[in-house]
Design a protein around this motif. Structure first.
Motif, PDB file in Angstrom:
ATOM      1  N   VAL A 139       0.885  -1.166   0.000  1.00 14.24           N
ATOM      2  CA  VAL A 139       0.000   0.000   0.000  1.00 14.24           C
ATOM      3  C   VAL A 139       0.922   1.215   0.000  1.00 14.24           C
ATOM      4  CG1 VAL A 139      -1.752   1.275   1.267  1.00 14.24           C
ATOM      5  CG2 VAL A 139      -1.802  -1.229   1.261  1.00 14.24           C
ATOM      6  N   HIS A 140       0.773   2.064  -0.996  1.00  9.78           N
ATOM      7  CA  HIS A 140       1.687   3.182  -1.198  1.00  9.78           C
ATOM      8  C   HIS A 140       1.746   4.079   0.040  1.00  9.78           C
ATOM      9  CE1 HIS A 140       3.624   6.651  -3.020  1.00  9.78           C
ATOM     10  NE2 HIS A 140       3.999   5.829  -3.992  1.00  9.78           N
ATOM     11  N   GLY A 141       2.943   4.526   0.366  1.00  5.49           N
ATOM     12  CA  GLY A 141       3.180   5.355   1.544  1.00  5.49           C
ATOM     13  C   GLY A 141       2.363   6.630   1.571  1.00  5.49           C
ATOM     14  N   ARG A 142       2.158   7.251   0.390  1.00  6.25           N
ATOM     15  CA  ARG A 142       1.353   8.477   0.334  1.00  6.25           C
ATOM     16  C   ARG A 142      -0.086   8.215   0.755  1.00  6.25           C
ATOM     17  NH1 ARG A 142       2.547  10.610  -5.454  1.00  6.25           N
ATOM     18  NH2 ARG A 142       3.495   8.583  -5.634  1.00  6.25           N
ATOM     19  N   ARG A 143      -0.597   7.039   0.402  1.00  5.93           N
ATOM     20  CA  ARG A 143      -1.975   6.692   0.779  1.00  5.93           C
ATOM     21  C   ARG A 143      -2.061   6.523   2.297  1.00  5.93           C
ATOM     22  NH1 ARG A 143      -6.910   6.031  -2.118  1.00  5.93           N
ATOM     23  NH2 ARG A 143      -5.528   5.688  -3.835  1.00  5.93           N
ATOM     24  N   VAL A 144      -1.096   5.798   2.856  1.00 12.12           N
ATOM     25  CA  VAL A 144      -1.068   5.585   4.313  1.00 12.12           C
ATOM     26  C   VAL A 144      -0.942   6.936   5.024  1.00 12.12           C
ATOM     27  CG1 VAL A 144       0.210   4.532   6.226  1.00 12.12           C
ATOM     28  CG2 VAL A 144      -0.155   3.237   4.108  1.00 12.12           C
ATOM     29  N   TYR A 145      -0.073   7.800   4.524  1.00 11.13           N
ATOM     30  CA  TYR A 145       0.097   9.130   5.107  1.00 11.13           C
ATOM     31  C   TYR A 145      -1.227   9.902   5.074  1.00 11.13           C
ATOM     32  CZ  TYR A 145       1.686  13.906   5.812  1.00 11.13           C
ATOM     33  OH  TYR A 145       1.830  15.181   6.284  1.00 11.13           O
ATOM     34  N   SER A 146      -1.949   9.799   3.980  1.00 10.76           N
ATOM     35  CA  SER A 146      -3.239  10.466   3.847  1.00 10.76           C
ATOM     36  C   SER A 146      -4.233   9.945   4.889  1.00 10.76           C
ATOM     37  CB  SER A 146      -3.784  10.255   2.439  1.00 10.76           C
ATOM     38  OG  SER A 146      -5.096  10.718   2.326  1.00 10.76           O
ATOM     39  N   TRP A 147      -4.265   8.630   5.076  1.00  9.83           N
ATOM     40  CA  TRP A 147      -5.169   8.040   6.073  1.00  9.83           C
ATOM     41  C   TRP A 147      -4.821   8.526   7.477  1.00  9.83           C
ATOM     42  CZ3 TRP A 147      -4.352   2.493   3.852  1.00  9.83           C
ATOM     43  CH2 TRP A 147      -5.103   2.335   2.679  1.00  9.83           C
ATOM     44  N   ILE A 148      -3.541   8.526   7.796  1.00  9.99           N
ATOM     45  CA  ILE A 148      -3.107   8.971   9.122  1.00  9.99           C
ATOM     46  C   ILE A 148      -3.443  10.455   9.310  1.00  9.99           C
ATOM     47  CG2 ILE A 148      -1.096   9.359  10.607  1.00  9.99           C
ATOM     48  CD1 ILE A 148       0.124   6.805   9.301  1.00  9.99           C
ATOM     49  N   SER A 149      -3.203  11.257   8.286  1.00  9.16           N
ATOM     50  CA  SER A 149      -3.524  12.687   8.351  1.00  9.16           C
ATOM     51  C   SER A 149      -5.011  12.907   8.595  1.00  9.16           C
ATOM     52  CB  SER A 149      -3.103  13.388   7.060  1.00  9.16           C
ATOM     53  OG  SER A 149      -1.720  13.324   6.898  1.00  9.16           O
ATOM     54  N   THR A 150      -5.846  12.143   7.910  1.00  6.34           N
ATOM     55  CA  THR A 150      -7.292  12.253   8.096  1.00  6.34           C
ATOM     56  C   THR A 150      -7.678  11.879   9.520  1.00  6.34           C
ATOM     57  OG1 THR A 150      -7.698  11.785   5.765  1.00  6.34           O
ATOM     58  CG2 THR A 150      -9.553  11.475   7.269  1.00  6.34           C
ATOM     59  N   ALA A 151      -7.093  10.799  10.036  1.00  6.19           N
ATOM     60  CA  ALA A 151      -7.382  10.382  11.410  1.00  6.19           C
ATOM     61  C   ALA A 151      -6.982  11.475  12.397  1.00  6.19           C
ATOM     62  CB  ALA A 151      -6.655   9.084  11.727  1.00  6.19           C
ATOM     63  N   ILE A 152      -5.851  12.107  12.160  1.00  5.11           N
ATOM     64  CA  ILE A 152      -5.388  13.189  13.040  1.00  5.11           C
ATOM     65  C   ILE A 152      -6.337  14.382  12.958  1.00  5.11           C
ATOM     66  CG2 ILE A 152      -3.547  14.887  13.387  1.00  5.11           C
ATOM     67  CD1 ILE A 152      -1.572  12.587  12.636  1.00  5.11           C
ATOM     68  N   ARG A 153      -6.793  14.728  11.746  1.00  2.00           N
ATOM     69  CA  ARG A 153      -7.762  15.819  11.591  1.00  2.00           C
ATOM     70  C   ARG A 153      -9.073  15.508  12.317  1.00  2.00           C
ATOM     71  NH1 ARG A 153      -5.727  16.031   6.462  1.00  2.00           N
ATOM     72  NH2 ARG A 153      -7.469  14.916   5.526  1.00  2.00           N
ATOM     73  N   CYS A 154      -9.387  14.218  12.446  1.00  4.98           N
ATOM     74  CA  CYS A 154     -10.598  13.806  13.164  1.00  4.98           C
ATOM     75  C   CYS A 154     -10.352  13.725  14.674  1.00  4.98           C
ATOM     76  CB  CYS A 154     -11.095  12.453  12.655  1.00  4.98           C
ATOM     77  SG  CYS A 154     -11.809  12.500  11.005  1.00  4.98           S
ATOM     78  N   GLY A 155      -9.178  14.160  15.120  1.00  9.27           N
ATOM     79  CA  GLY A 155      -8.882  14.204  16.550  1.00  9.27           C
ATOM     80  C   GLY A 155      -8.637  12.854  17.182  1.00  9.27           C
TER      81      GLY A 155
END
Length: 123
Positions: A96-112
């Motif tokens: 799973v491409h690193g950019r995709r994983v980074y995007s998921w983690i970023s979204t989770a962080i934005r969701c607090g």
């Protein structure tokens, strides 16, 4: 006797509590039950995504399809999530491409997100 759907008449908070007892995959699956259930899963504060990789040992083609399906499955609940996250668990392969994983983690962080559990295993 008339069939009555009493569960769908419950408030969102109770339906969300019920969904907490299901896996993320099962909770998302409830969206097909009716229009009332279509987005209830977006209120669940815990998301658990685990890429099962036994198909990836058979052949490359089935592995790629399995990973694409996993990516779509993670994208949908995250893109629609409406409340803060208590827990976000992600277990996947390096395929799973690193950019995709980074995007998921970023979204989770934005969701607090309060508890973040990430495990990325080699291919």
């Amino acid at each position: 006797m008339e069939d009555v759907d009493r569960i769908s008449d419950l408030p969102d908070s109770i339906l969300t509590h019920i969904l907490l007892f299901l896996s993320t995959k099962e909770a998302v699956g409830t969206s097909i039950l009716s229009s009332r259930w279509k987005y209830i899963f977006t209120l669940v504060p815990n998301l658990h995504f685990d890429l099962v990789d036994d198909l990836c040992h058979k052949n490359l083609e089935s592995c790629i399809l399995h990973i694409k399906s996993f990516i779509s499955f993670v994208d949908k609940p995250l893109s629609l999530h409406e409340t803060s996250l208590d827990r976000f668990h992600l277990k996947c392969r390096e395929m799973v491409h690193g950019r995709r994983v980074y995007s998921w983690i970023s979204t989770a962080i934005r969701c607090g997100v309060k508890h973040l559990d990430i495990s990325i295993s080699p291919d």
